[in-house]
Design a protein around this motif. Structure first.
Motif, PDB file in Angstrom:
ATOM      1  N   GLU A   1      -2.559   6.038  -5.919  1.00  0.00           N
ATOM      2  CA  GLU A   1      -2.817   5.267  -4.716  1.00  0.00           C
ATOM      3  C   GLU A   1      -2.710   3.783  -5.048  1.00  0.00           C
ATOM      4  O   GLU A   1      -3.292   3.331  -6.029  1.00  0.00           O
ATOM      5  CB  GLU A   1      -4.215   5.597  -4.185  1.00  0.00           C
ATOM      6  CG  GLU A   1      -4.489   4.949  -2.850  1.00  0.00           C
ATOM      7  CD  GLU A   1      -5.965   4.932  -2.493  1.00  0.00           C
ATOM      8  OE1 GLU A   1      -6.798   5.289  -3.344  1.00  0.00           O
ATOM      9  OE2 GLU A   1      -6.271   4.541  -1.359  1.00  0.00           O
TER      10      GLU A   1
ATOM     11  N   PRO B   1       0.837  -1.205   0.000  1.00  0.00           N
ATOM     12  CA  PRO B   1       0.000   0.000   0.000  1.00  0.00           C
ATOM     13  C   PRO B   1       0.870   1.252   0.000  1.00  0.00           C
ATOM     14  O   PRO B   1       1.833   1.340   0.761  1.00  0.00           O
ATOM     15  CB  PRO B   1      -0.783  -0.116   1.302  1.00  0.00           C
ATOM     16  CG  PRO B   1      -0.789  -1.554   1.627  1.00  0.00           C
ATOM     17  CD  PRO B   1       0.476  -2.115   1.090  1.00  0.00           C
ATOM     18  N   PHE B   2       0.495   2.199  -0.841  1.00  0.00           N
ATOM     19  CA  PHE B   2       1.390   3.307  -1.099  1.00  0.00           C
ATOM     20  C   PHE B   2       0.571   4.470  -1.622  1.00  0.00           C
ATOM     21  O   PHE B   2      -0.421   4.277  -2.315  1.00  0.00           O
ATOM     22  CB  PHE B   2       2.405   2.831  -2.155  1.00  0.00           C
ATOM     23  CG  PHE B   2       3.450   3.829  -2.515  1.00  0.00           C
ATOM     24  CD1 PHE B   2       4.338   4.300  -1.561  1.00  0.00           C
ATOM     25  CD2 PHE B   2       3.552   4.298  -3.815  1.00  0.00           C
ATOM     26  CE1 PHE B   2       5.321   5.213  -1.907  1.00  0.00           C
ATOM     27  CE2 PHE B   2       4.529   5.210  -4.167  1.00  0.00           C
ATOM     28  CZ  PHE B   2       5.429   5.670  -3.206  1.00  0.00           C
ATOM     29  N   MET B   3       0.986   5.665  -1.275  1.00  0.00           N
ATOM     30  CA  MET B   3       0.272   6.821  -1.790  1.00  0.00           C
ATOM     31  C   MET B   3       1.285   7.904  -2.106  1.00  0.00           C
ATOM     32  O   MET B   3       2.179   8.168  -1.306  1.00  0.00           O
ATOM     33  CB  MET B   3      -0.718   7.323  -0.741  1.00  0.00           C
ATOM     34  CG  MET B   3      -1.758   8.221  -1.322  1.00  0.00           C
ATOM     35  SD  MET B   3      -2.905   8.706  -0.049  1.00  0.00           S
ATOM     36  CE  MET B   3      -3.866   7.235   0.103  1.00  0.00           C
ATOM     37  N   ALA B   4       1.167   8.514  -3.264  1.00  0.00           N
ATOM     38  CA  ALA B   4       2.151   9.524  -3.639  1.00  0.00           C
ATOM     39  C   ALA B   4       1.526  10.568  -4.546  1.00  0.00           C
ATOM     40  O   ALA B   4       0.589  10.283  -5.284  1.00  0.00           O
ATOM     41  CB  ALA B   4       3.328   8.868  -4.351  1.00  0.00           C
ATOM     42  N   THR B   5       2.041  11.756  -4.461  1.00  0.00           N
ATOM     43  CA  THR B   5       1.611  12.779  -5.415  1.00  0.00           C
ATOM     44  C   THR B   5       2.393  12.560  -6.705  1.00  0.00           C
ATOM     45  O   THR B   5       3.469  11.980  -6.705  1.00  0.00           O
ATOM     46  CB  THR B   5       1.870  14.190  -4.879  1.00  0.00           C
ATOM     47  OG1 THR B   5       3.198  14.261  -4.396  1.00  0.00           O
ATOM     48  CG2 THR B   5       0.909  14.512  -3.757  1.00  0.00           C
TER      49      THR B   5
END
Lengths: 292, 84
Positions: free
Chosen positions: B70, B39-43
């Motif tokens: 996401e 799980p990972f979230m980045a702009t």
């Protein structure tokens, strides 16, 4: 008493009105289809963004470094109502309903001693609000054809809003628009857009694995929150576009039907008059003949 | 195992389907996402998204502007303001 000729003229004029309303109804139906598709196409983005913002927001603890768009200014003295209506009328109660909801909420807040300002999108809403709350409109824009609005427009308004918020012009912003449920039902809706409202049941996403963030949560939030405002406005405009066409279609359908009824009534009257005129003429001829 | 990939803009759902790998231009550097990514979230910065339909194929390049990515157990979702 109207003469036969005048009646005939009225029937013709109602007939041509009916043709116009019929055509408008068909145009609205075609545009509705498009607007509805557009509104539905935009939903996944808005929903996903909302979910992400909510889950992020539930994780970040409110501190002085938290973006203001999330934590708010700590006051709720000045409210800004972003009232989205359309530029054109002839859409039944579409504009009136939105304006009425805004007015009711504004009156309630004013009674509590709050200040309410307005940011109008659309000529029709401005006309009403300007009359009721003169001098409270901070800005008004004219969107033109609602169906042709692009995300860039919504983005520009959102930027303007965020700037005003940062400048301390208001504490809370609400968005008013008409939620499109079906052709017959459009709900005027109020939504708080600044600060972002976190639903109470917002929980961290399920799953035990910790999510990694790049940059950190607050960095992402700072980037997402202004975007979220734009997306919410854009979604509202899309919903409005669909609602306007739906409302217009219903209104024009009613108008067409009313014109039909009117034509029927006028025709009956016309025929009676004609009959009466013929009878009178006959009586005259017969009595003239008898007198000879 | 395939990666479920979705690219969404405010105007529409641009792409949705199973792919092998996607390389996303993150603000802090590009990153590739395969199936089963943590799980990972980045702009995301303005740039090109490379979508690999399978291991050997040439990537499909999609230009995107502004947004974020996401990754969760369901797959990868890229929300962009503009695409292509």
């Amino acid at each position: 008493m109207a003469s036969l000729k005048a009646l005939k003229g009225r029937i013709d004029s109602v007939k041509s009105t009916q043709k116009i309303t019929k055509a408008m109804q068909m145009v609205a139906a075609a545009k509705l289809k498009r607007a509805q598709n557009a509104a539905e196409a935009g939903r996944p983005y808005a929903e996903r963004l909302e979910k992400v913002v909510a889950s992020l927001a539930s994780k970040v603890t409110i501190s002085s470094t938290t973006p203001k768009l999330l934590s708010g200014t700590g006051k709720d003295q000045v409210h800004l109502f972003v009232v989205a209506t359309s530029d054109k009328g002839l859409a039944g109660a579409f504009n009136a309903n939105i304006a009425r909801l805004a007015r009711r909420r504004a009156d309630a807040l004013i009674k509590q001693g709050k200040t309410v300002k307005f940011y109008c999108i659309g000529k029709k809403g401005r006309a009403v609000l300007n009359r009721l709350y003169p001098g409270q409109i901070v800005k008004s824009v004219e969107p033109g054809d609602l169906g042709k609005l692009s995300f860039a427009d919504a983005h520009a308004w959102a930027e303007d809003l965020v700037e005003r918020f940062d400048a301390g012009e208001f504490d809370v912003a609400h968005l008013f628009y008409s939620h499109f449920q079906s052709v017959l039902v459009q709900d005027p809706t109020q939504q708080q857009i600044i600060p972002v409202k976190v639903p109470e049941d917002a929980t961290a996403p399920q799953g035990t694995a910790a999510i990694e963030y790049e940059p950190d949560e607050e960095g992402i939030l700072a980037d997402l929150l202004p975007r979220n405002v734009a997306v919410q406005i854009f979604r509202a405009m899309r919903e409005n576009a669909a609602s306007e066409q739906g409302s217009k279609m219903t209104a024009m359908d009613n108008a067409t039907r009313n014109a039909g009824d009117l034509i029927k009534r006028l025709n009956i009257e016309y025929n009676r008059k004609r009959q009466a005129a013929i009878t009178t003429e006959l009586v005259e001829i017969i009595s003239g003949a008898e007198a000879l | 195992m395939a990666l479920h990939f979705e690219l969404v803009t405010p105007e529409k759902l641009v792409r949705s389907g199973e792919v092998y790998q996607v390389v996303v231009p993150g603000t802090e550097g590009d990153f590739g996402v395969l199936a089963g990514h943590a799980p990972f979230m980045a702009t995301v910065r303005d740039g090109e998204l490379a979508v690999y339909a399978d291991e050997r194929s040439q990537p499909d390049m999609i230009r995107i502007e502004g947004g974020f990515a996401e990754v969760n157990e369901k797959g990868l979702t890229v929300l962009a303001e503009k695409a292509e």
